[in-house]
Design a protein around this motif. Sequence first.
Motif, PDB file in Angstrom:
ATOM      1  N   TRP A 123      68.605  73.961 -51.811  1.00  0.00           N
ATOM      2  CA  TRP A 123      67.072  74.347 -51.419  1.00  0.00           C
ATOM      3  C   TRP A 123      66.449  73.131 -50.636  1.00  0.00           C
ATOM      4  CZ3 TRP A 123      63.890  70.596 -53.588  1.00  0.00           C
ATOM      5  CH2 TRP A 123      64.070  69.718 -54.529  1.00  0.00           C
ATOM      6  N   GLN A 124      67.001  71.901 -50.721  1.00  0.00           N
ATOM      7  CA  GLN A 124      66.637  70.615 -49.867  1.00  0.00           C
ATOM      8  C   GLN A 124      66.856  70.951 -48.359  1.00  0.00           C
ATOM      9  OE1 GLN A 124      68.837  68.392 -52.517  1.00  0.00           O
ATOM     10  NE2 GLN A 124      67.300  67.246 -53.110  1.00  0.00           N
ATOM     11  N   LEU A 125      67.884  71.634 -48.213  1.00  0.00           N
ATOM     12  CA  LEU A 125      68.151  71.873 -46.780  1.00  0.00           C
ATOM     13  C   LEU A 125      67.503  73.126 -46.174  1.00  0.00           C
ATOM     14  CD1 LEU A 125      72.230  71.575 -47.294  1.00  0.00           C
ATOM     15  CD2 LEU A 125      70.617  69.913 -46.024  1.00  0.00           C
ATOM     16  N   LEU A 126      66.571  73.487 -46.773  1.00  0.00           N
ATOM     17  CA  LEU A 126      65.815  75.156 -46.325  1.00  0.00           C
ATOM     18  C   LEU A 126      65.008  74.669 -45.268  1.00  0.00           C
ATOM     19  CD1 LEU A 126      64.371  76.707 -49.676  1.00  0.00           C
ATOM     20  CD2 LEU A 126      65.885  77.848 -47.743  1.00  0.00           C
ATOM     21  N   PRO A 127      64.482  73.575 -44.826  1.00  0.00           N
ATOM     22  CA  PRO A 127      63.888  73.363 -43.602  1.00  0.00           C
ATOM     23  C   PRO A 127      64.676  73.243 -42.358  1.00  0.00           C
ATOM     24  CG  PRO A 127      62.873  71.882 -45.237  1.00  0.00           C
ATOM     25  CD  PRO A 127      64.304  72.387 -45.769  1.00  0.00           C
ATOM     26  N   LEU A 128      65.961  72.970 -42.643  1.00  0.00           N
ATOM     27  CA  LEU A 128      67.008  73.093 -41.344  1.00  0.00           C
ATOM     28  C   LEU A 128      67.482  74.458 -41.044  1.00  0.00           C
ATOM     29  CD1 LEU A 128      69.370  70.027 -42.114  1.00  0.00           C
ATOM     30  CD2 LEU A 128      67.192  70.101 -40.789  1.00  0.00           C
ATOM     31  N   ASN A 184      75.925  77.334 -39.855  1.00  0.00           N
ATOM     32  CA  ASN A 184      75.778  78.351 -40.984  1.00  0.00           C
ATOM     33  C   ASN A 184      76.676  79.086 -40.800  1.00  0.00           C
ATOM     34  OD1 ASN A 184      73.231  77.103 -41.505  1.00  0.00           O
ATOM     35  ND2 ASN A 184      72.290  78.140 -39.672  1.00  0.00           N
ATOM     36  N   VAL A 185      77.269  79.388 -39.810  1.00  0.00           N
ATOM     37  CA  VAL A 185      78.570  80.531 -39.773  1.00  0.00           C
ATOM     38  C   VAL A 185      79.671  80.163 -41.011  1.00  0.00           C
ATOM     39  CG1 VAL A 185      80.590  81.466 -38.292  1.00  0.00           C
ATOM     40  CG2 VAL A 185      78.252  81.057 -37.486  1.00  0.00           C
ATOM     41  N   PHE A 186      79.877  78.585 -40.760  1.00  0.00           N
ATOM     42  CA  PHE A 186      80.848  78.173 -41.922  1.00  0.00           C
ATOM     43  C   PHE A 186      80.388  78.419 -43.460  1.00  0.00           C
ATOM     44  CE2 PHE A 186      82.203  74.439 -44.455  1.00  0.00           C
ATOM     45  CZ  PHE A 186      83.620  74.731 -44.464  1.00  0.00           C
ATOM     46  N   LYS A 211      78.898  72.303 -52.702  1.00  0.00           N
ATOM     47  CA  LYS A 211      78.854  71.039 -53.651  1.00  0.00           C
ATOM     48  C   LYS A 211      78.205  69.570 -52.911  1.00  0.00           C
ATOM     49  CE  LYS A 211      81.798  72.330 -57.294  1.00  0.00           C
ATOM     50  NZ  LYS A 211      82.975  72.539 -57.933  1.00  0.00           N
ATOM     51  N   LYS A 212      78.966  69.608 -51.677  1.00  0.00           N
ATOM     52  CA  LYS A 212      78.277  68.340 -50.820  1.00  0.00           C
ATOM     53  C   LYS A 212      77.382  68.816 -49.713  1.00  0.00           C
ATOM     54  CE  LYS A 212      82.429  65.532 -51.883  1.00  0.00           C
ATOM     55  NZ  LYS A 212      83.583  65.152 -51.387  1.00  0.00           N
ATOM     56  N   ARG A 213      76.369  68.023 -49.549  1.00  0.00           N
ATOM     57  CA  ARG A 213      75.502  68.291 -48.342  1.00  0.00           C
ATOM     58  C   ARG A 213      75.598  67.326 -46.899  1.00  0.00           C
ATOM     59  NH1 ARG A 213      70.378  67.157 -51.937  1.00  0.00           N
ATOM     60  NH2 ARG A 213      71.760  65.846 -52.809  1.00  0.00           N
ATOM     61  N   TRP A 214      76.251  66.338 -47.092  1.00  0.00           N
ATOM     62  CA  TRP A 214      76.552  65.754 -45.887  1.00  0.00           C
ATOM     63  C   TRP A 214      77.251  66.359 -44.937  1.00  0.00           C
ATOM     64  CZ3 TRP A 214      81.335  64.259 -44.140  1.00  0.00           C
ATOM     65  CH2 TRP A 214      82.255  64.290 -45.146  1.00  0.00           C
ATOM     66  N   PRO A 215      78.227  67.281 -45.324  1.00  0.00           N
ATOM     67  CA  PRO A 215      78.866  68.055 -44.091  1.00  0.00           C
ATOM     68  C   PRO A 215      78.051  68.933 -43.426  1.00  0.00           C
ATOM     69  CG  PRO A 215      80.243  68.049 -46.087  1.00  0.00           C
ATOM     70  CD  PRO A 215      79.044  67.603 -46.427  1.00  0.00           C
ATOM     71  N   TYR A 216      76.950  69.434 -44.241  1.00  0.00           N
ATOM     72  CA  TYR A 216      76.186  70.352 -43.648  1.00  0.00           C
ATOM     73  C   TYR A 216      75.357  69.682 -42.707  1.00  0.00           C
ATOM     74  CZ  TYR A 216      72.483  74.079 -42.854  1.00  0.00           C
ATOM     75  OH  TYR A 216      71.895  74.947 -42.260  1.00  0.00           O
ATOM     76  N   LEU A 217      74.874  68.457 -43.025  1.00  0.00           N
ATOM     77  CA  LEU A 217      73.927  67.889 -42.015  1.00  0.00           C
ATOM     78  C   LEU A 217      74.673  67.529 -40.893  1.00  0.00           C
ATOM     79  CD1 LEU A 217      72.153  65.491 -44.588  1.00  0.00           C
ATOM     80  CD2 LEU A 217      71.298  67.061 -43.303  1.00  0.00           C
ATOM     81  N   LEU A 218      76.190  66.998 -40.767  1.00  0.00           N
ATOM     82  CA  LEU A 218      76.876  66.549 -39.791  1.00  0.00           C
ATOM     83  C   LEU A 218      77.174  67.646 -38.788  1.00  0.00           C
ATOM     84  CD1 LEU A 218      78.257  63.738 -38.962  1.00  0.00           C
ATOM     85  CD2 LEU A 218      80.327  64.977 -39.890  1.00  0.00           C
ATOM     86  N   LEU A 219      77.305  68.935 -39.449  1.00  0.00           N
ATOM     87  CA  LEU A 219      77.695  70.165 -38.574  1.00  0.00           C
ATOM     88  C   LEU A 219      76.287  70.661 -38.179  1.00  0.00           C
ATOM     89  CD1 LEU A 219      80.130  72.033 -40.646  1.00  0.00           C
ATOM     90  CD2 LEU A 219      80.477  71.343 -38.372  1.00  0.00           C
ATOM     91  N   TRP A 220      75.381  70.302 -38.613  1.00  0.00           N
ATOM     92  CA  TRP A 220      73.971  70.791 -38.223  1.00  0.00           C
ATOM     93  C   TRP A 220      73.626  70.024 -36.861  1.00  0.00           C
ATOM     94  CZ3 TRP A 220      68.975  68.699 -37.256  1.00  0.00           C
ATOM     95  CH2 TRP A 220      67.995  69.687 -37.220  1.00  0.00           C
ATOM     96  N   VAL A 223      75.911  68.624 -34.792  1.00  0.00           N
ATOM     97  CA  VAL A 223      76.898  69.299 -34.085  1.00  0.00           C
ATOM     98  C   VAL A 223      76.197  70.570 -33.119  1.00  0.00           C
ATOM     99  CG1 VAL A 223      79.289  70.141 -33.374  1.00  0.00           C
ATOM    100  CG2 VAL A 223      78.867  68.309 -34.763  1.00  0.00           C
ATOM    101  N   SER A 224      75.878  71.540 -34.177  1.00  0.00           N
ATOM    102  CA  SER A 224      75.231  72.966 -33.785  1.00  0.00           C
ATOM    103  C   SER A 224      73.946  72.703 -32.988  1.00  0.00           C
ATOM    104  CB  SER A 224      74.854  73.735 -34.809  1.00  0.00           C
ATOM    105  OG  SER A 224      75.799  73.613 -36.032  1.00  0.00           O
ATOM    106  N   CYS A 225      73.050  71.588 -33.114  1.00  0.00           N
ATOM    107  CA  CYS A 225      72.000  71.439 -32.296  1.00  0.00           C
ATOM    108  C   CYS A 225      72.608  71.017 -30.961  1.00  0.00           C
ATOM    109  CB  CYS A 225      71.053  70.222 -32.916  1.00  0.00           C
ATOM    110  SG  CYS A 225      70.285  70.845 -34.388  1.00  0.00           S
ATOM    111  N   LEU A 226      73.527  70.155 -30.789  1.00  0.00           N
ATOM    112  CA  LEU A 226      74.017  69.647 -29.582  1.00  0.00           C
ATOM    113  C   LEU A 226      74.569  70.878 -28.843  1.00  0.00           C
ATOM    114  CD1 LEU A 226      74.874  67.218 -27.949  1.00  0.00           C
ATOM    115  CD2 LEU A 226      77.005  67.435 -28.976  1.00  0.00           C
ATOM    116  N   LEU A 227      75.135  71.840 -29.435  1.00  0.00           N
ATOM    117  CA  LEU A 227      75.864  73.050 -28.753  1.00  0.00           C
ATOM    118  C   LEU A 227      74.597  73.877 -28.348  1.00  0.00           C
ATOM    119  CD1 LEU A 227      78.681  74.316 -31.166  1.00  0.00           C
ATOM    120  CD2 LEU A 227      78.545  72.930 -28.851  1.00  0.00           C
ATOM    121  N   ILE A 228      73.186  73.752 -29.083  1.00  0.00           N
ATOM    122  CA  ILE A 228      72.191  74.655 -28.318  1.00  0.00           C
ATOM    123  C   ILE A 228      71.666  74.076 -27.265  1.00  0.00           C
ATOM    124  CG2 ILE A 228      69.568  75.203 -28.931  1.00  0.00           C
ATOM    125  CD1 ILE A 228      70.507  75.894 -31.727  1.00  0.00           C
TER     126      ILE A 228
END
Lengths: 281, 276
Positions: free
Chosen positions: B54-59, B192-194, B256-265, B267-272
């Motif tokens: 839920w903490q990642l909802l804004p992303l 998000n695909v992952f 279980k971990k949130r930091w990989p999401y932030l990292l990949l996020w 990267v995803s922004c960079l791709l956009i």
Amino acid sequence: MKKIGLILLAFLILLVRFCCLDRVPIHLSNDEISIAYDAYSVGLTGQDEHGQFLPLAFESHGVHKAPLYAYLAILPIRVLGNTEQAVRVVSVVAGLLAIVFLGLLVYQLTDNRCLGLISALTLAWSPFHIYSSRVALEANLALGLLIPGIYFFWKWEKQNRNFWLVVSALFFSLSIYAYHLEWMLVPLLVLGLLYFKSAPKISFKGVGLVGLIVVFCLPLFLDYLFGSGRLAGASGKMVWGDPAIHGYLLDGGNPLLLKLGLVGKTYLSNLSAYFNLGSWF
Amino acid sequence: MTNKTMLVVFVSGLVCFLINYFLGNSLLFGLANAVLFSAYAYWYCRTIGLKRSWQLLPLLALMPVFTFAYEYPFIYLIEGLIFLTMVWSAEAKSNLLRWALIFVLLGLLVYGFLLTSKVLSGPLSWDRERLIYPQHLFGLEIARQQRDSLYLPYRARFLAFNDLTSYGYFYFGHLFNFLSLETAYRSLLLVNVFYFLLGLINFKKLKGNLWLPVLMVLLVPCLLTGLVKTPDTLSSVIIGRGAYLGLILFGIEVSKKRWPYLLLWLVSCLLILVPR
């Protein structure tokens, strides 16, 4: 009875690969002709069709081919003459190597003889492998060398004999000489294998494997960095070789992160197209 | 659900609205997207019992499917109904009511998809030319299959190529041409695909009656896409976005971990942001 069945299967596998090699596929493709002529020319004079002495990249139709296939084809061309079979037989042998070593690898990993046999037979009877083994294809040669490389790596891991380490490094290096894709694939594969084998600490012998591959491939790397530029020409086939992307990368005004992002996005787009299941139907 | 979770759901709805606004979408569509996102997020927080995601909802509010404005406002009404039917069917007490709602959901999904893919442009105005079958393309496909069949022995030919398989090959060819990695990361973002795949793998762990409506919303638009000649990436997936959000949240919860999401996020922004 089992043995007779296996011998019969092996005979059939050989038959579908060796039979009518000169007529099926119906004629040599441009790439096969180029490989055959280069092998013939190097075998006679030591020079390729463009007069280069023992080149590490064979130029044909505006691209630069990996060298190993042409060098391996010299012997069959000398023995069998300048024929279709002579140039294709290297690919057949590479295909057989891939089948045998895939079976051995699966057996080594699972200790299940049946599973090993099924894996080998699945590859042996897959239409794509039958086809790619019957044409002079560098990618097929690279696969036939890559699988033994992985097999000997696991053999080294199991028996801890340095001899297998050297053999594994040799096969990995040869696959780099066989096809340009292996320039990226082999380092990633070797690092992955080493990571899963020896993580979290770095093993001394693991470093040795990487070192051996670097030493075996040194002529390629030196040619790439300081040579005639022919191998560097081969890198034009990579994602960043695309003129539109190349222009963007060379533009000093563009931030480094965006340059990396562009390469990443193009890579993903290519990956998506490559694994598009729609082409199966 | 705590007050903190409620606040994050509200903030993510606001983020969704602001992004819609900055992308030039009209206020009405931006508001509709934000409300739908918040509604789905609130419902999933309540039913799945999210502890980490839920903490990642804004992303997640930045997903292209929630920042895309469909030009036909009626779609948002249909999507609202789809959401309500999902909620009611998942929380229905009796089995009869649940199945009745599932059939209503099926009808809404088919109707919504036909509208978003423009096969149906009014109550009764069909554009059959947007479908793959009744047109010259199918004739070309049959000619291709006839050529392919020549490579098979005569008797085996009819097993591989007959009335049933010909339609099947054509349909699945279209379907899988659309369902690619590129479509996925263009509509959901790479990160998000992952997590969507992670949620899909652990799908059977979804609680209670939630799995069936989510599965329906996920599958029906996907399967119907194969029938449309040239499906538009975002228009075609917009109807199923509730299910995507649910599975992504579930995937993050499982990981279980949130930091990989932030990292990949990042990267995803960079791709956009890259130009092509």
